[in-house]
Design an enzyme around this catalytic site. Sequence first.
Site, short mmCIF file in Angstrom:
data_model
loop_
_atom_site.label_atom_id
_atom_site.label_comp_id
_atom_site.label_asym_id
_atom_site.label_seq_id
_atom_site.Cartn_x
_atom_site.Cartn_y
_atom_site.Cartn_z
N THR A 96 0.88 -1.25 0.00
CA THR A 96 -0.10 -0.15 -0.04
C THR A 96 0.79 1.18 -0.05
O THR A 96 1.53 1.39 0.97
CB THR A 96 -1.06 -0.05 1.11
OG1 THR A 96 -1.52 -1.13 1.12
CG2 THR A 96 -1.82 1.25 1.25
N LYS A 171 -7.27 1.43 -2.89
CA LYS A 171 -6.77 1.23 -1.53
C LYS A 171 -7.07 2.22 -0.29
O LYS A 171 -7.29 1.72 0.64
CB LYS A 171 -5.21 0.70 -1.62
CG LYS A 171 -4.80 -0.02 -0.07
CD LYS A 171 -5.81 -1.19 0.28
CE LYS A 171 -5.33 -1.67 1.69
NZ LYS A 171 -4.17 -2.20 1.66
N LYS A 239 0.29 4.78 8.55
CA LYS A 239 1.17 5.20 7.21
C LYS A 239 -0.15 5.33 6.16
O LYS A 239 0.12 6.25 5.66
CB LYS A 239 2.23 3.92 6.81
CG LYS A 239 2.86 4.15 5.38
CD LYS A 239 2.11 3.52 4.39
CE LYS A 239 2.64 1.78 4.70
NZ LYS A 239 1.87 0.99 3.61
#
Length: 286
Positions: A96, A171, A239
């Site tokens: 990701t 995502k 993150k």
Amino acid sequence: MKKIGFIGTGVMGKSMAMRLMEAGYPLHIFTRTKEKAEELITAGASWHNEITDVAANSDIVITMVGYPSDVEEVYFGESGLLNHINPQTLLIDMTTSSPELAAKIAKEAKSKQADAIDAPVSGGDIGARKGTLSIMAGGEEAAFQEAQPLFNEMGSQTVLQGPAGAGQYTKMCNQIAIASTMIGVTEALVYAEKAGLHPDTVLKSISGGAAGSWSLSNLTPRVIKRDFSPGFFIKHFIKDMKIALDSAEKLDLDLPGLKLAKNMYEQIAEGGENNSGTQALYKYYK
């Protein structure tokens, strides 16, 4: 069968790589710590000391690392893939990461007569082990079709969302939805406990109704058992939320729910929960 390179064998990467080996693909792996790859090596994977050796021995290279900075290093560093791949290699980044970086990788790959697609996943450690991940891809149709047999081994649902970067944008949609969902399912559990209810029976009632979600069904049982081991690290979720907020800012979009979730997770991370699973949000309330 095509030779597969796999870089990054953490909580999810190891299970994803193992499924490819079980399907018969020759596997060439690199990870910073060889000990993390011992299970794969024992099962027959070829371990390499350098990324350059993985590039030289692979038709398709999959990367599943931690942070965008790691992706930058793996692809653009002096020993990075884009400086050492053979023509016609297919690069698949399943980390990701940022949509902009995915587009940058695809552009550079094309200049090296190679192809690259971004294909981040959702489903956590459970989905990685069972091969039921949801895979969100961005890239050209021909590259996607080449990767499809591998995706079929790792996931139960794969969708080409658009050009390079589209997988990462998708995502981010996934992570935005999860962020607020985790607040909701955690508050429901805390409320049930405070009201003197039995969490297991409450879960049985609400998971099959309108409140049902993957997080409720898969993570809340872990919290009830006080199991905060990582299916997905809090540090990686933070993150992801940062990437989503940076991207939203570029799109001139305010996401207050995501900001709240990020703040809550950062507080428990500062309290020592960085390497716990995302279900450890429960500890924010305790």
